[in-house]
Design a protein around this motif. Structure first.
Motif, PDB file in Angstrom:
ATOM      1  N   GLU A  17       0.843  -1.208   0.000  1.00  0.00           N
ATOM      2  CA  GLU A  17       0.000   0.000   0.000  1.00  0.00           C
ATOM      3  C   GLU A  17       0.876   1.256   0.000  1.00  0.00           C
ATOM      4  O   GLU A  17       0.632   2.198  -0.746  1.00  0.00           O
ATOM      5  N   TYR A  18       1.901   1.283   0.855  1.00  0.00           N
ATOM      6  CA  TYR A  18       2.839   2.417   0.880  1.00  0.00           C
ATOM      7  C   TYR A  18       3.531   2.574  -0.465  1.00  0.00           C
ATOM      8  O   TYR A  18       3.709   3.681  -0.971  1.00  0.00           O
ATOM      9  N   GLN A  19       3.927   1.456  -1.017  1.00  0.00           N
ATOM     10  CA  GLN A  19       4.603   1.488  -2.313  1.00  0.00           C
ATOM     11  C   GLN A  19       3.686   2.087  -3.376  1.00  0.00           C
ATOM     12  O   GLN A  19       4.104   2.943  -4.155  1.00  0.00           O
ATOM     13  N   LYS A  20       2.435   1.640  -3.406  1.00  0.00           N
ATOM     14  CA  LYS A  20       1.474   2.118  -4.407  1.00  0.00           C
ATOM     15  C   LYS A  20       1.146   3.603  -4.208  1.00  0.00           C
ATOM     16  O   LYS A  20       1.039   4.351  -5.178  1.00  0.00           O
ATOM     17  N   LEU A  21       0.991   4.032  -2.949  1.00  0.00           N
ATOM     18  CA  LEU A  21       0.557   5.402  -2.661  1.00  0.00           C
ATOM     19  C   LEU A  21       1.683   6.422  -2.686  1.00  0.00           C
ATOM     20  O   LEU A  21       1.462   7.581  -3.047  1.00  0.00           O
ATOM     21  N   TYR A  22       2.889   6.033  -2.277  1.00  0.00           N
ATOM     22  CA  TYR A  22       3.949   7.023  -2.089  1.00  0.00           C
ATOM     23  C   TYR A  22       5.215   6.774  -2.905  1.00  0.00           C
ATOM     24  O   TYR A  22       5.720   7.686  -3.555  1.00  0.00           O
ATOM     25  N   ILE A  27       8.793   8.137  -7.587  1.00  0.00           N
ATOM     26  CA  ILE A  27       9.788   7.740  -8.584  1.00  0.00           C
ATOM     27  C   ILE A  27       9.328   8.146  -9.979  1.00  0.00           C
ATOM     28  O   ILE A  27      10.114   8.674 -10.780  1.00  0.00           O
ATOM     29  N   HIS A  28       8.059   7.926 -10.271  1.00  0.00           N
ATOM     30  CA  HIS A  28       7.526   8.289 -11.591  1.00  0.00           C
ATOM     31  C   HIS A  28       7.618   9.800 -11.823  1.00  0.00           C
ATOM     32  O   HIS A  28       8.018  10.243 -12.901  1.00  0.00           O
ATOM     33  N   GLU A  29       7.267  10.578 -10.820  1.00  0.00           N
ATOM     34  CA  GLU A  29       7.331  12.036 -10.945  1.00  0.00           C
ATOM     35  C   GLU A  29       8.770  12.500 -11.172  1.00  0.00           C
ATOM     36  O   GLU A  29       9.032  13.352 -12.026  1.00  0.00           O
ATOM     37  N   PHE A  30       9.713  11.935 -10.409  1.00  0.00           N
ATOM     38  CA  PHE A  30      11.119  12.296 -10.577  1.00  0.00           C
ATOM     39  C   PHE A  30      11.606  11.946 -11.984  1.00  0.00           C
ATOM     40  O   PHE A  30      12.285  12.733 -12.640  1.00  0.00           O
ATOM     41  N   TRP A  31      11.252  10.733 -12.467  1.00  0.00           N
ATOM     42  CA  TRP A  31      11.666  10.312 -13.808  1.00  0.00           C
ATOM     43  C   TRP A  31      11.126  11.267 -14.866  1.00  0.00           C
ATOM     44  O   TRP A  31      11.840  11.667 -15.780  1.00  0.00           O
ATOM     45  N   GLU A  32       9.853  11.628 -14.768  1.00  0.00           N
ATOM     46  CA  GLU A  32       9.254  12.532 -15.749  1.00  0.00           C
ATOM     47  C   GLU A  32       9.948  13.893 -15.753  1.00  0.00           C
ATOM     48  O   GLU A  32      10.213  14.462 -16.812  1.00  0.00           O
ATOM     49  N   ILE A  77      19.784   8.124 -20.604  1.00  0.00           N
ATOM     50  CA  ILE A  77      18.565   7.451 -21.055  1.00  0.00           C
ATOM     51  C   ILE A  77      17.509   8.510 -21.299  1.00  0.00           C
ATOM     52  O   ILE A  77      17.160   9.276 -20.408  1.00  0.00           O
ATOM     53  N   LEU A  78      17.018   8.568 -22.538  1.00  0.00           N
ATOM     54  CA  LEU A  78      16.045   9.584 -22.930  1.00  0.00           C
ATOM     55  C   LEU A  78      14.620   9.064 -22.907  1.00  0.00           C
ATOM     56  O   LEU A  78      13.674   9.843 -22.809  1.00  0.00           O
ATOM     57  N   GLN A  79      14.445   7.759 -23.032  1.00  0.00           N
ATOM     58  CA  GLN A  79      13.107   7.185 -23.048  1.00  0.00           C
ATOM     59  C   GLN A  79      13.183   5.743 -22.585  1.00  0.00           C
ATOM     60  O   GLN A  79      14.126   5.021 -22.913  1.00  0.00           O
ATOM     61  N   MET A  80      12.186   5.339 -21.817  1.00  0.00           N
ATOM     62  CA  MET A  80      12.129   3.975 -21.321  1.00  0.00           C
ATOM     63  C   MET A  80      10.669   3.541 -21.313  1.00  0.00           C
ATOM     64  O   MET A  80       9.804   4.300 -20.890  1.00  0.00           O
TER      65      MET A  80
END
Length: 194
Positions: A17-22, A27-32, A77-80
């Protein structure tokens, strides 16, 4: 371990649950953000990409394939893209092509980057897409130079295939020596391919 030591710890359900919520959203936001920064730095510039896919397990039983495209100049890495086997009609061999196309479409059509060339491994479906797809007609496609280990493996396989024919059985005995000689020559040639 925690049960053995009789220590309290949060459950796997709570961890997920923590992984899914936080964790995953962060990580996705940082990558974007990082990706957009790289794209803006390379806006309007000619870029040569290298691409390769990596499956979560070897062989033909992979569930996921991560396909990455990197700038060959600075290895950024430009795209994944991650492809699930269900998106590839249950055929894990198709996942690499799908990941490649998604990545190329994002970089070639959505980003401000000018993709001049892409270097990939010898994946036949990717070579076919690059040859036939109109959307990539201005993008050069090259195959990566095969590494020495794979080269030796391929040579030994070809010798063994020829050895299956009648009157060629003796060649099978030579396959390991031929492979080893290839490795030796590659190691000692000082990058002189002649």
């Amino acid at each position: 371990m925690f049960n053995f030591c009789n220590l309290q710890y949060f459950s796997s359900t709570l961890f997920n649950e923590y992984q899914k919520l936080y964790i995953i959203p962060t990580i996705h936001e940082f990558w974007e953000q990082h990706k957009q920064q790289l794209w803006s730095e390379k806006a309007g510039k000619d870029v040569i990409l290298s691409g390769d896919g990596r499956n979560d397990s070897p062989g033909h039983s992979a569930q996921y394939c991560t396909y990455s495209l990197a700038d060959m100049q600075d290895n950024a890495i430009l795209q994944m893209n991650v492809v699930d086997v269900r998106e590839a009609s249950g055929k894990s061999n198709n996942m690499e092509r799908i990941g490649f196309e998604r990545g190329m479409d994002a970089l070639h059509m959505e980003s401000p980057i000018i993709v001049k060339e892409v270097v990939t491994d010898g994946h036949l479906e990717i070579a076919s897409v690059m040859k036939k797809a109109e959307k990539y007609r201005n993008v050069g496609h090259h195959l990566a130079i095969i590494n020495v280990w794979h080269g030796g493996k391929i040579i030994a396989k070809k010798v063994n295939d020829v050895a299956k024919a009648k009157n060629n059985e003796q060649l099978k005995l030579w396959a390991p020596s031929i492979r080893n000689h290839f490795w030796y020559c590659s190691k000692t040639c000082n990058n002189d391919g002649s």
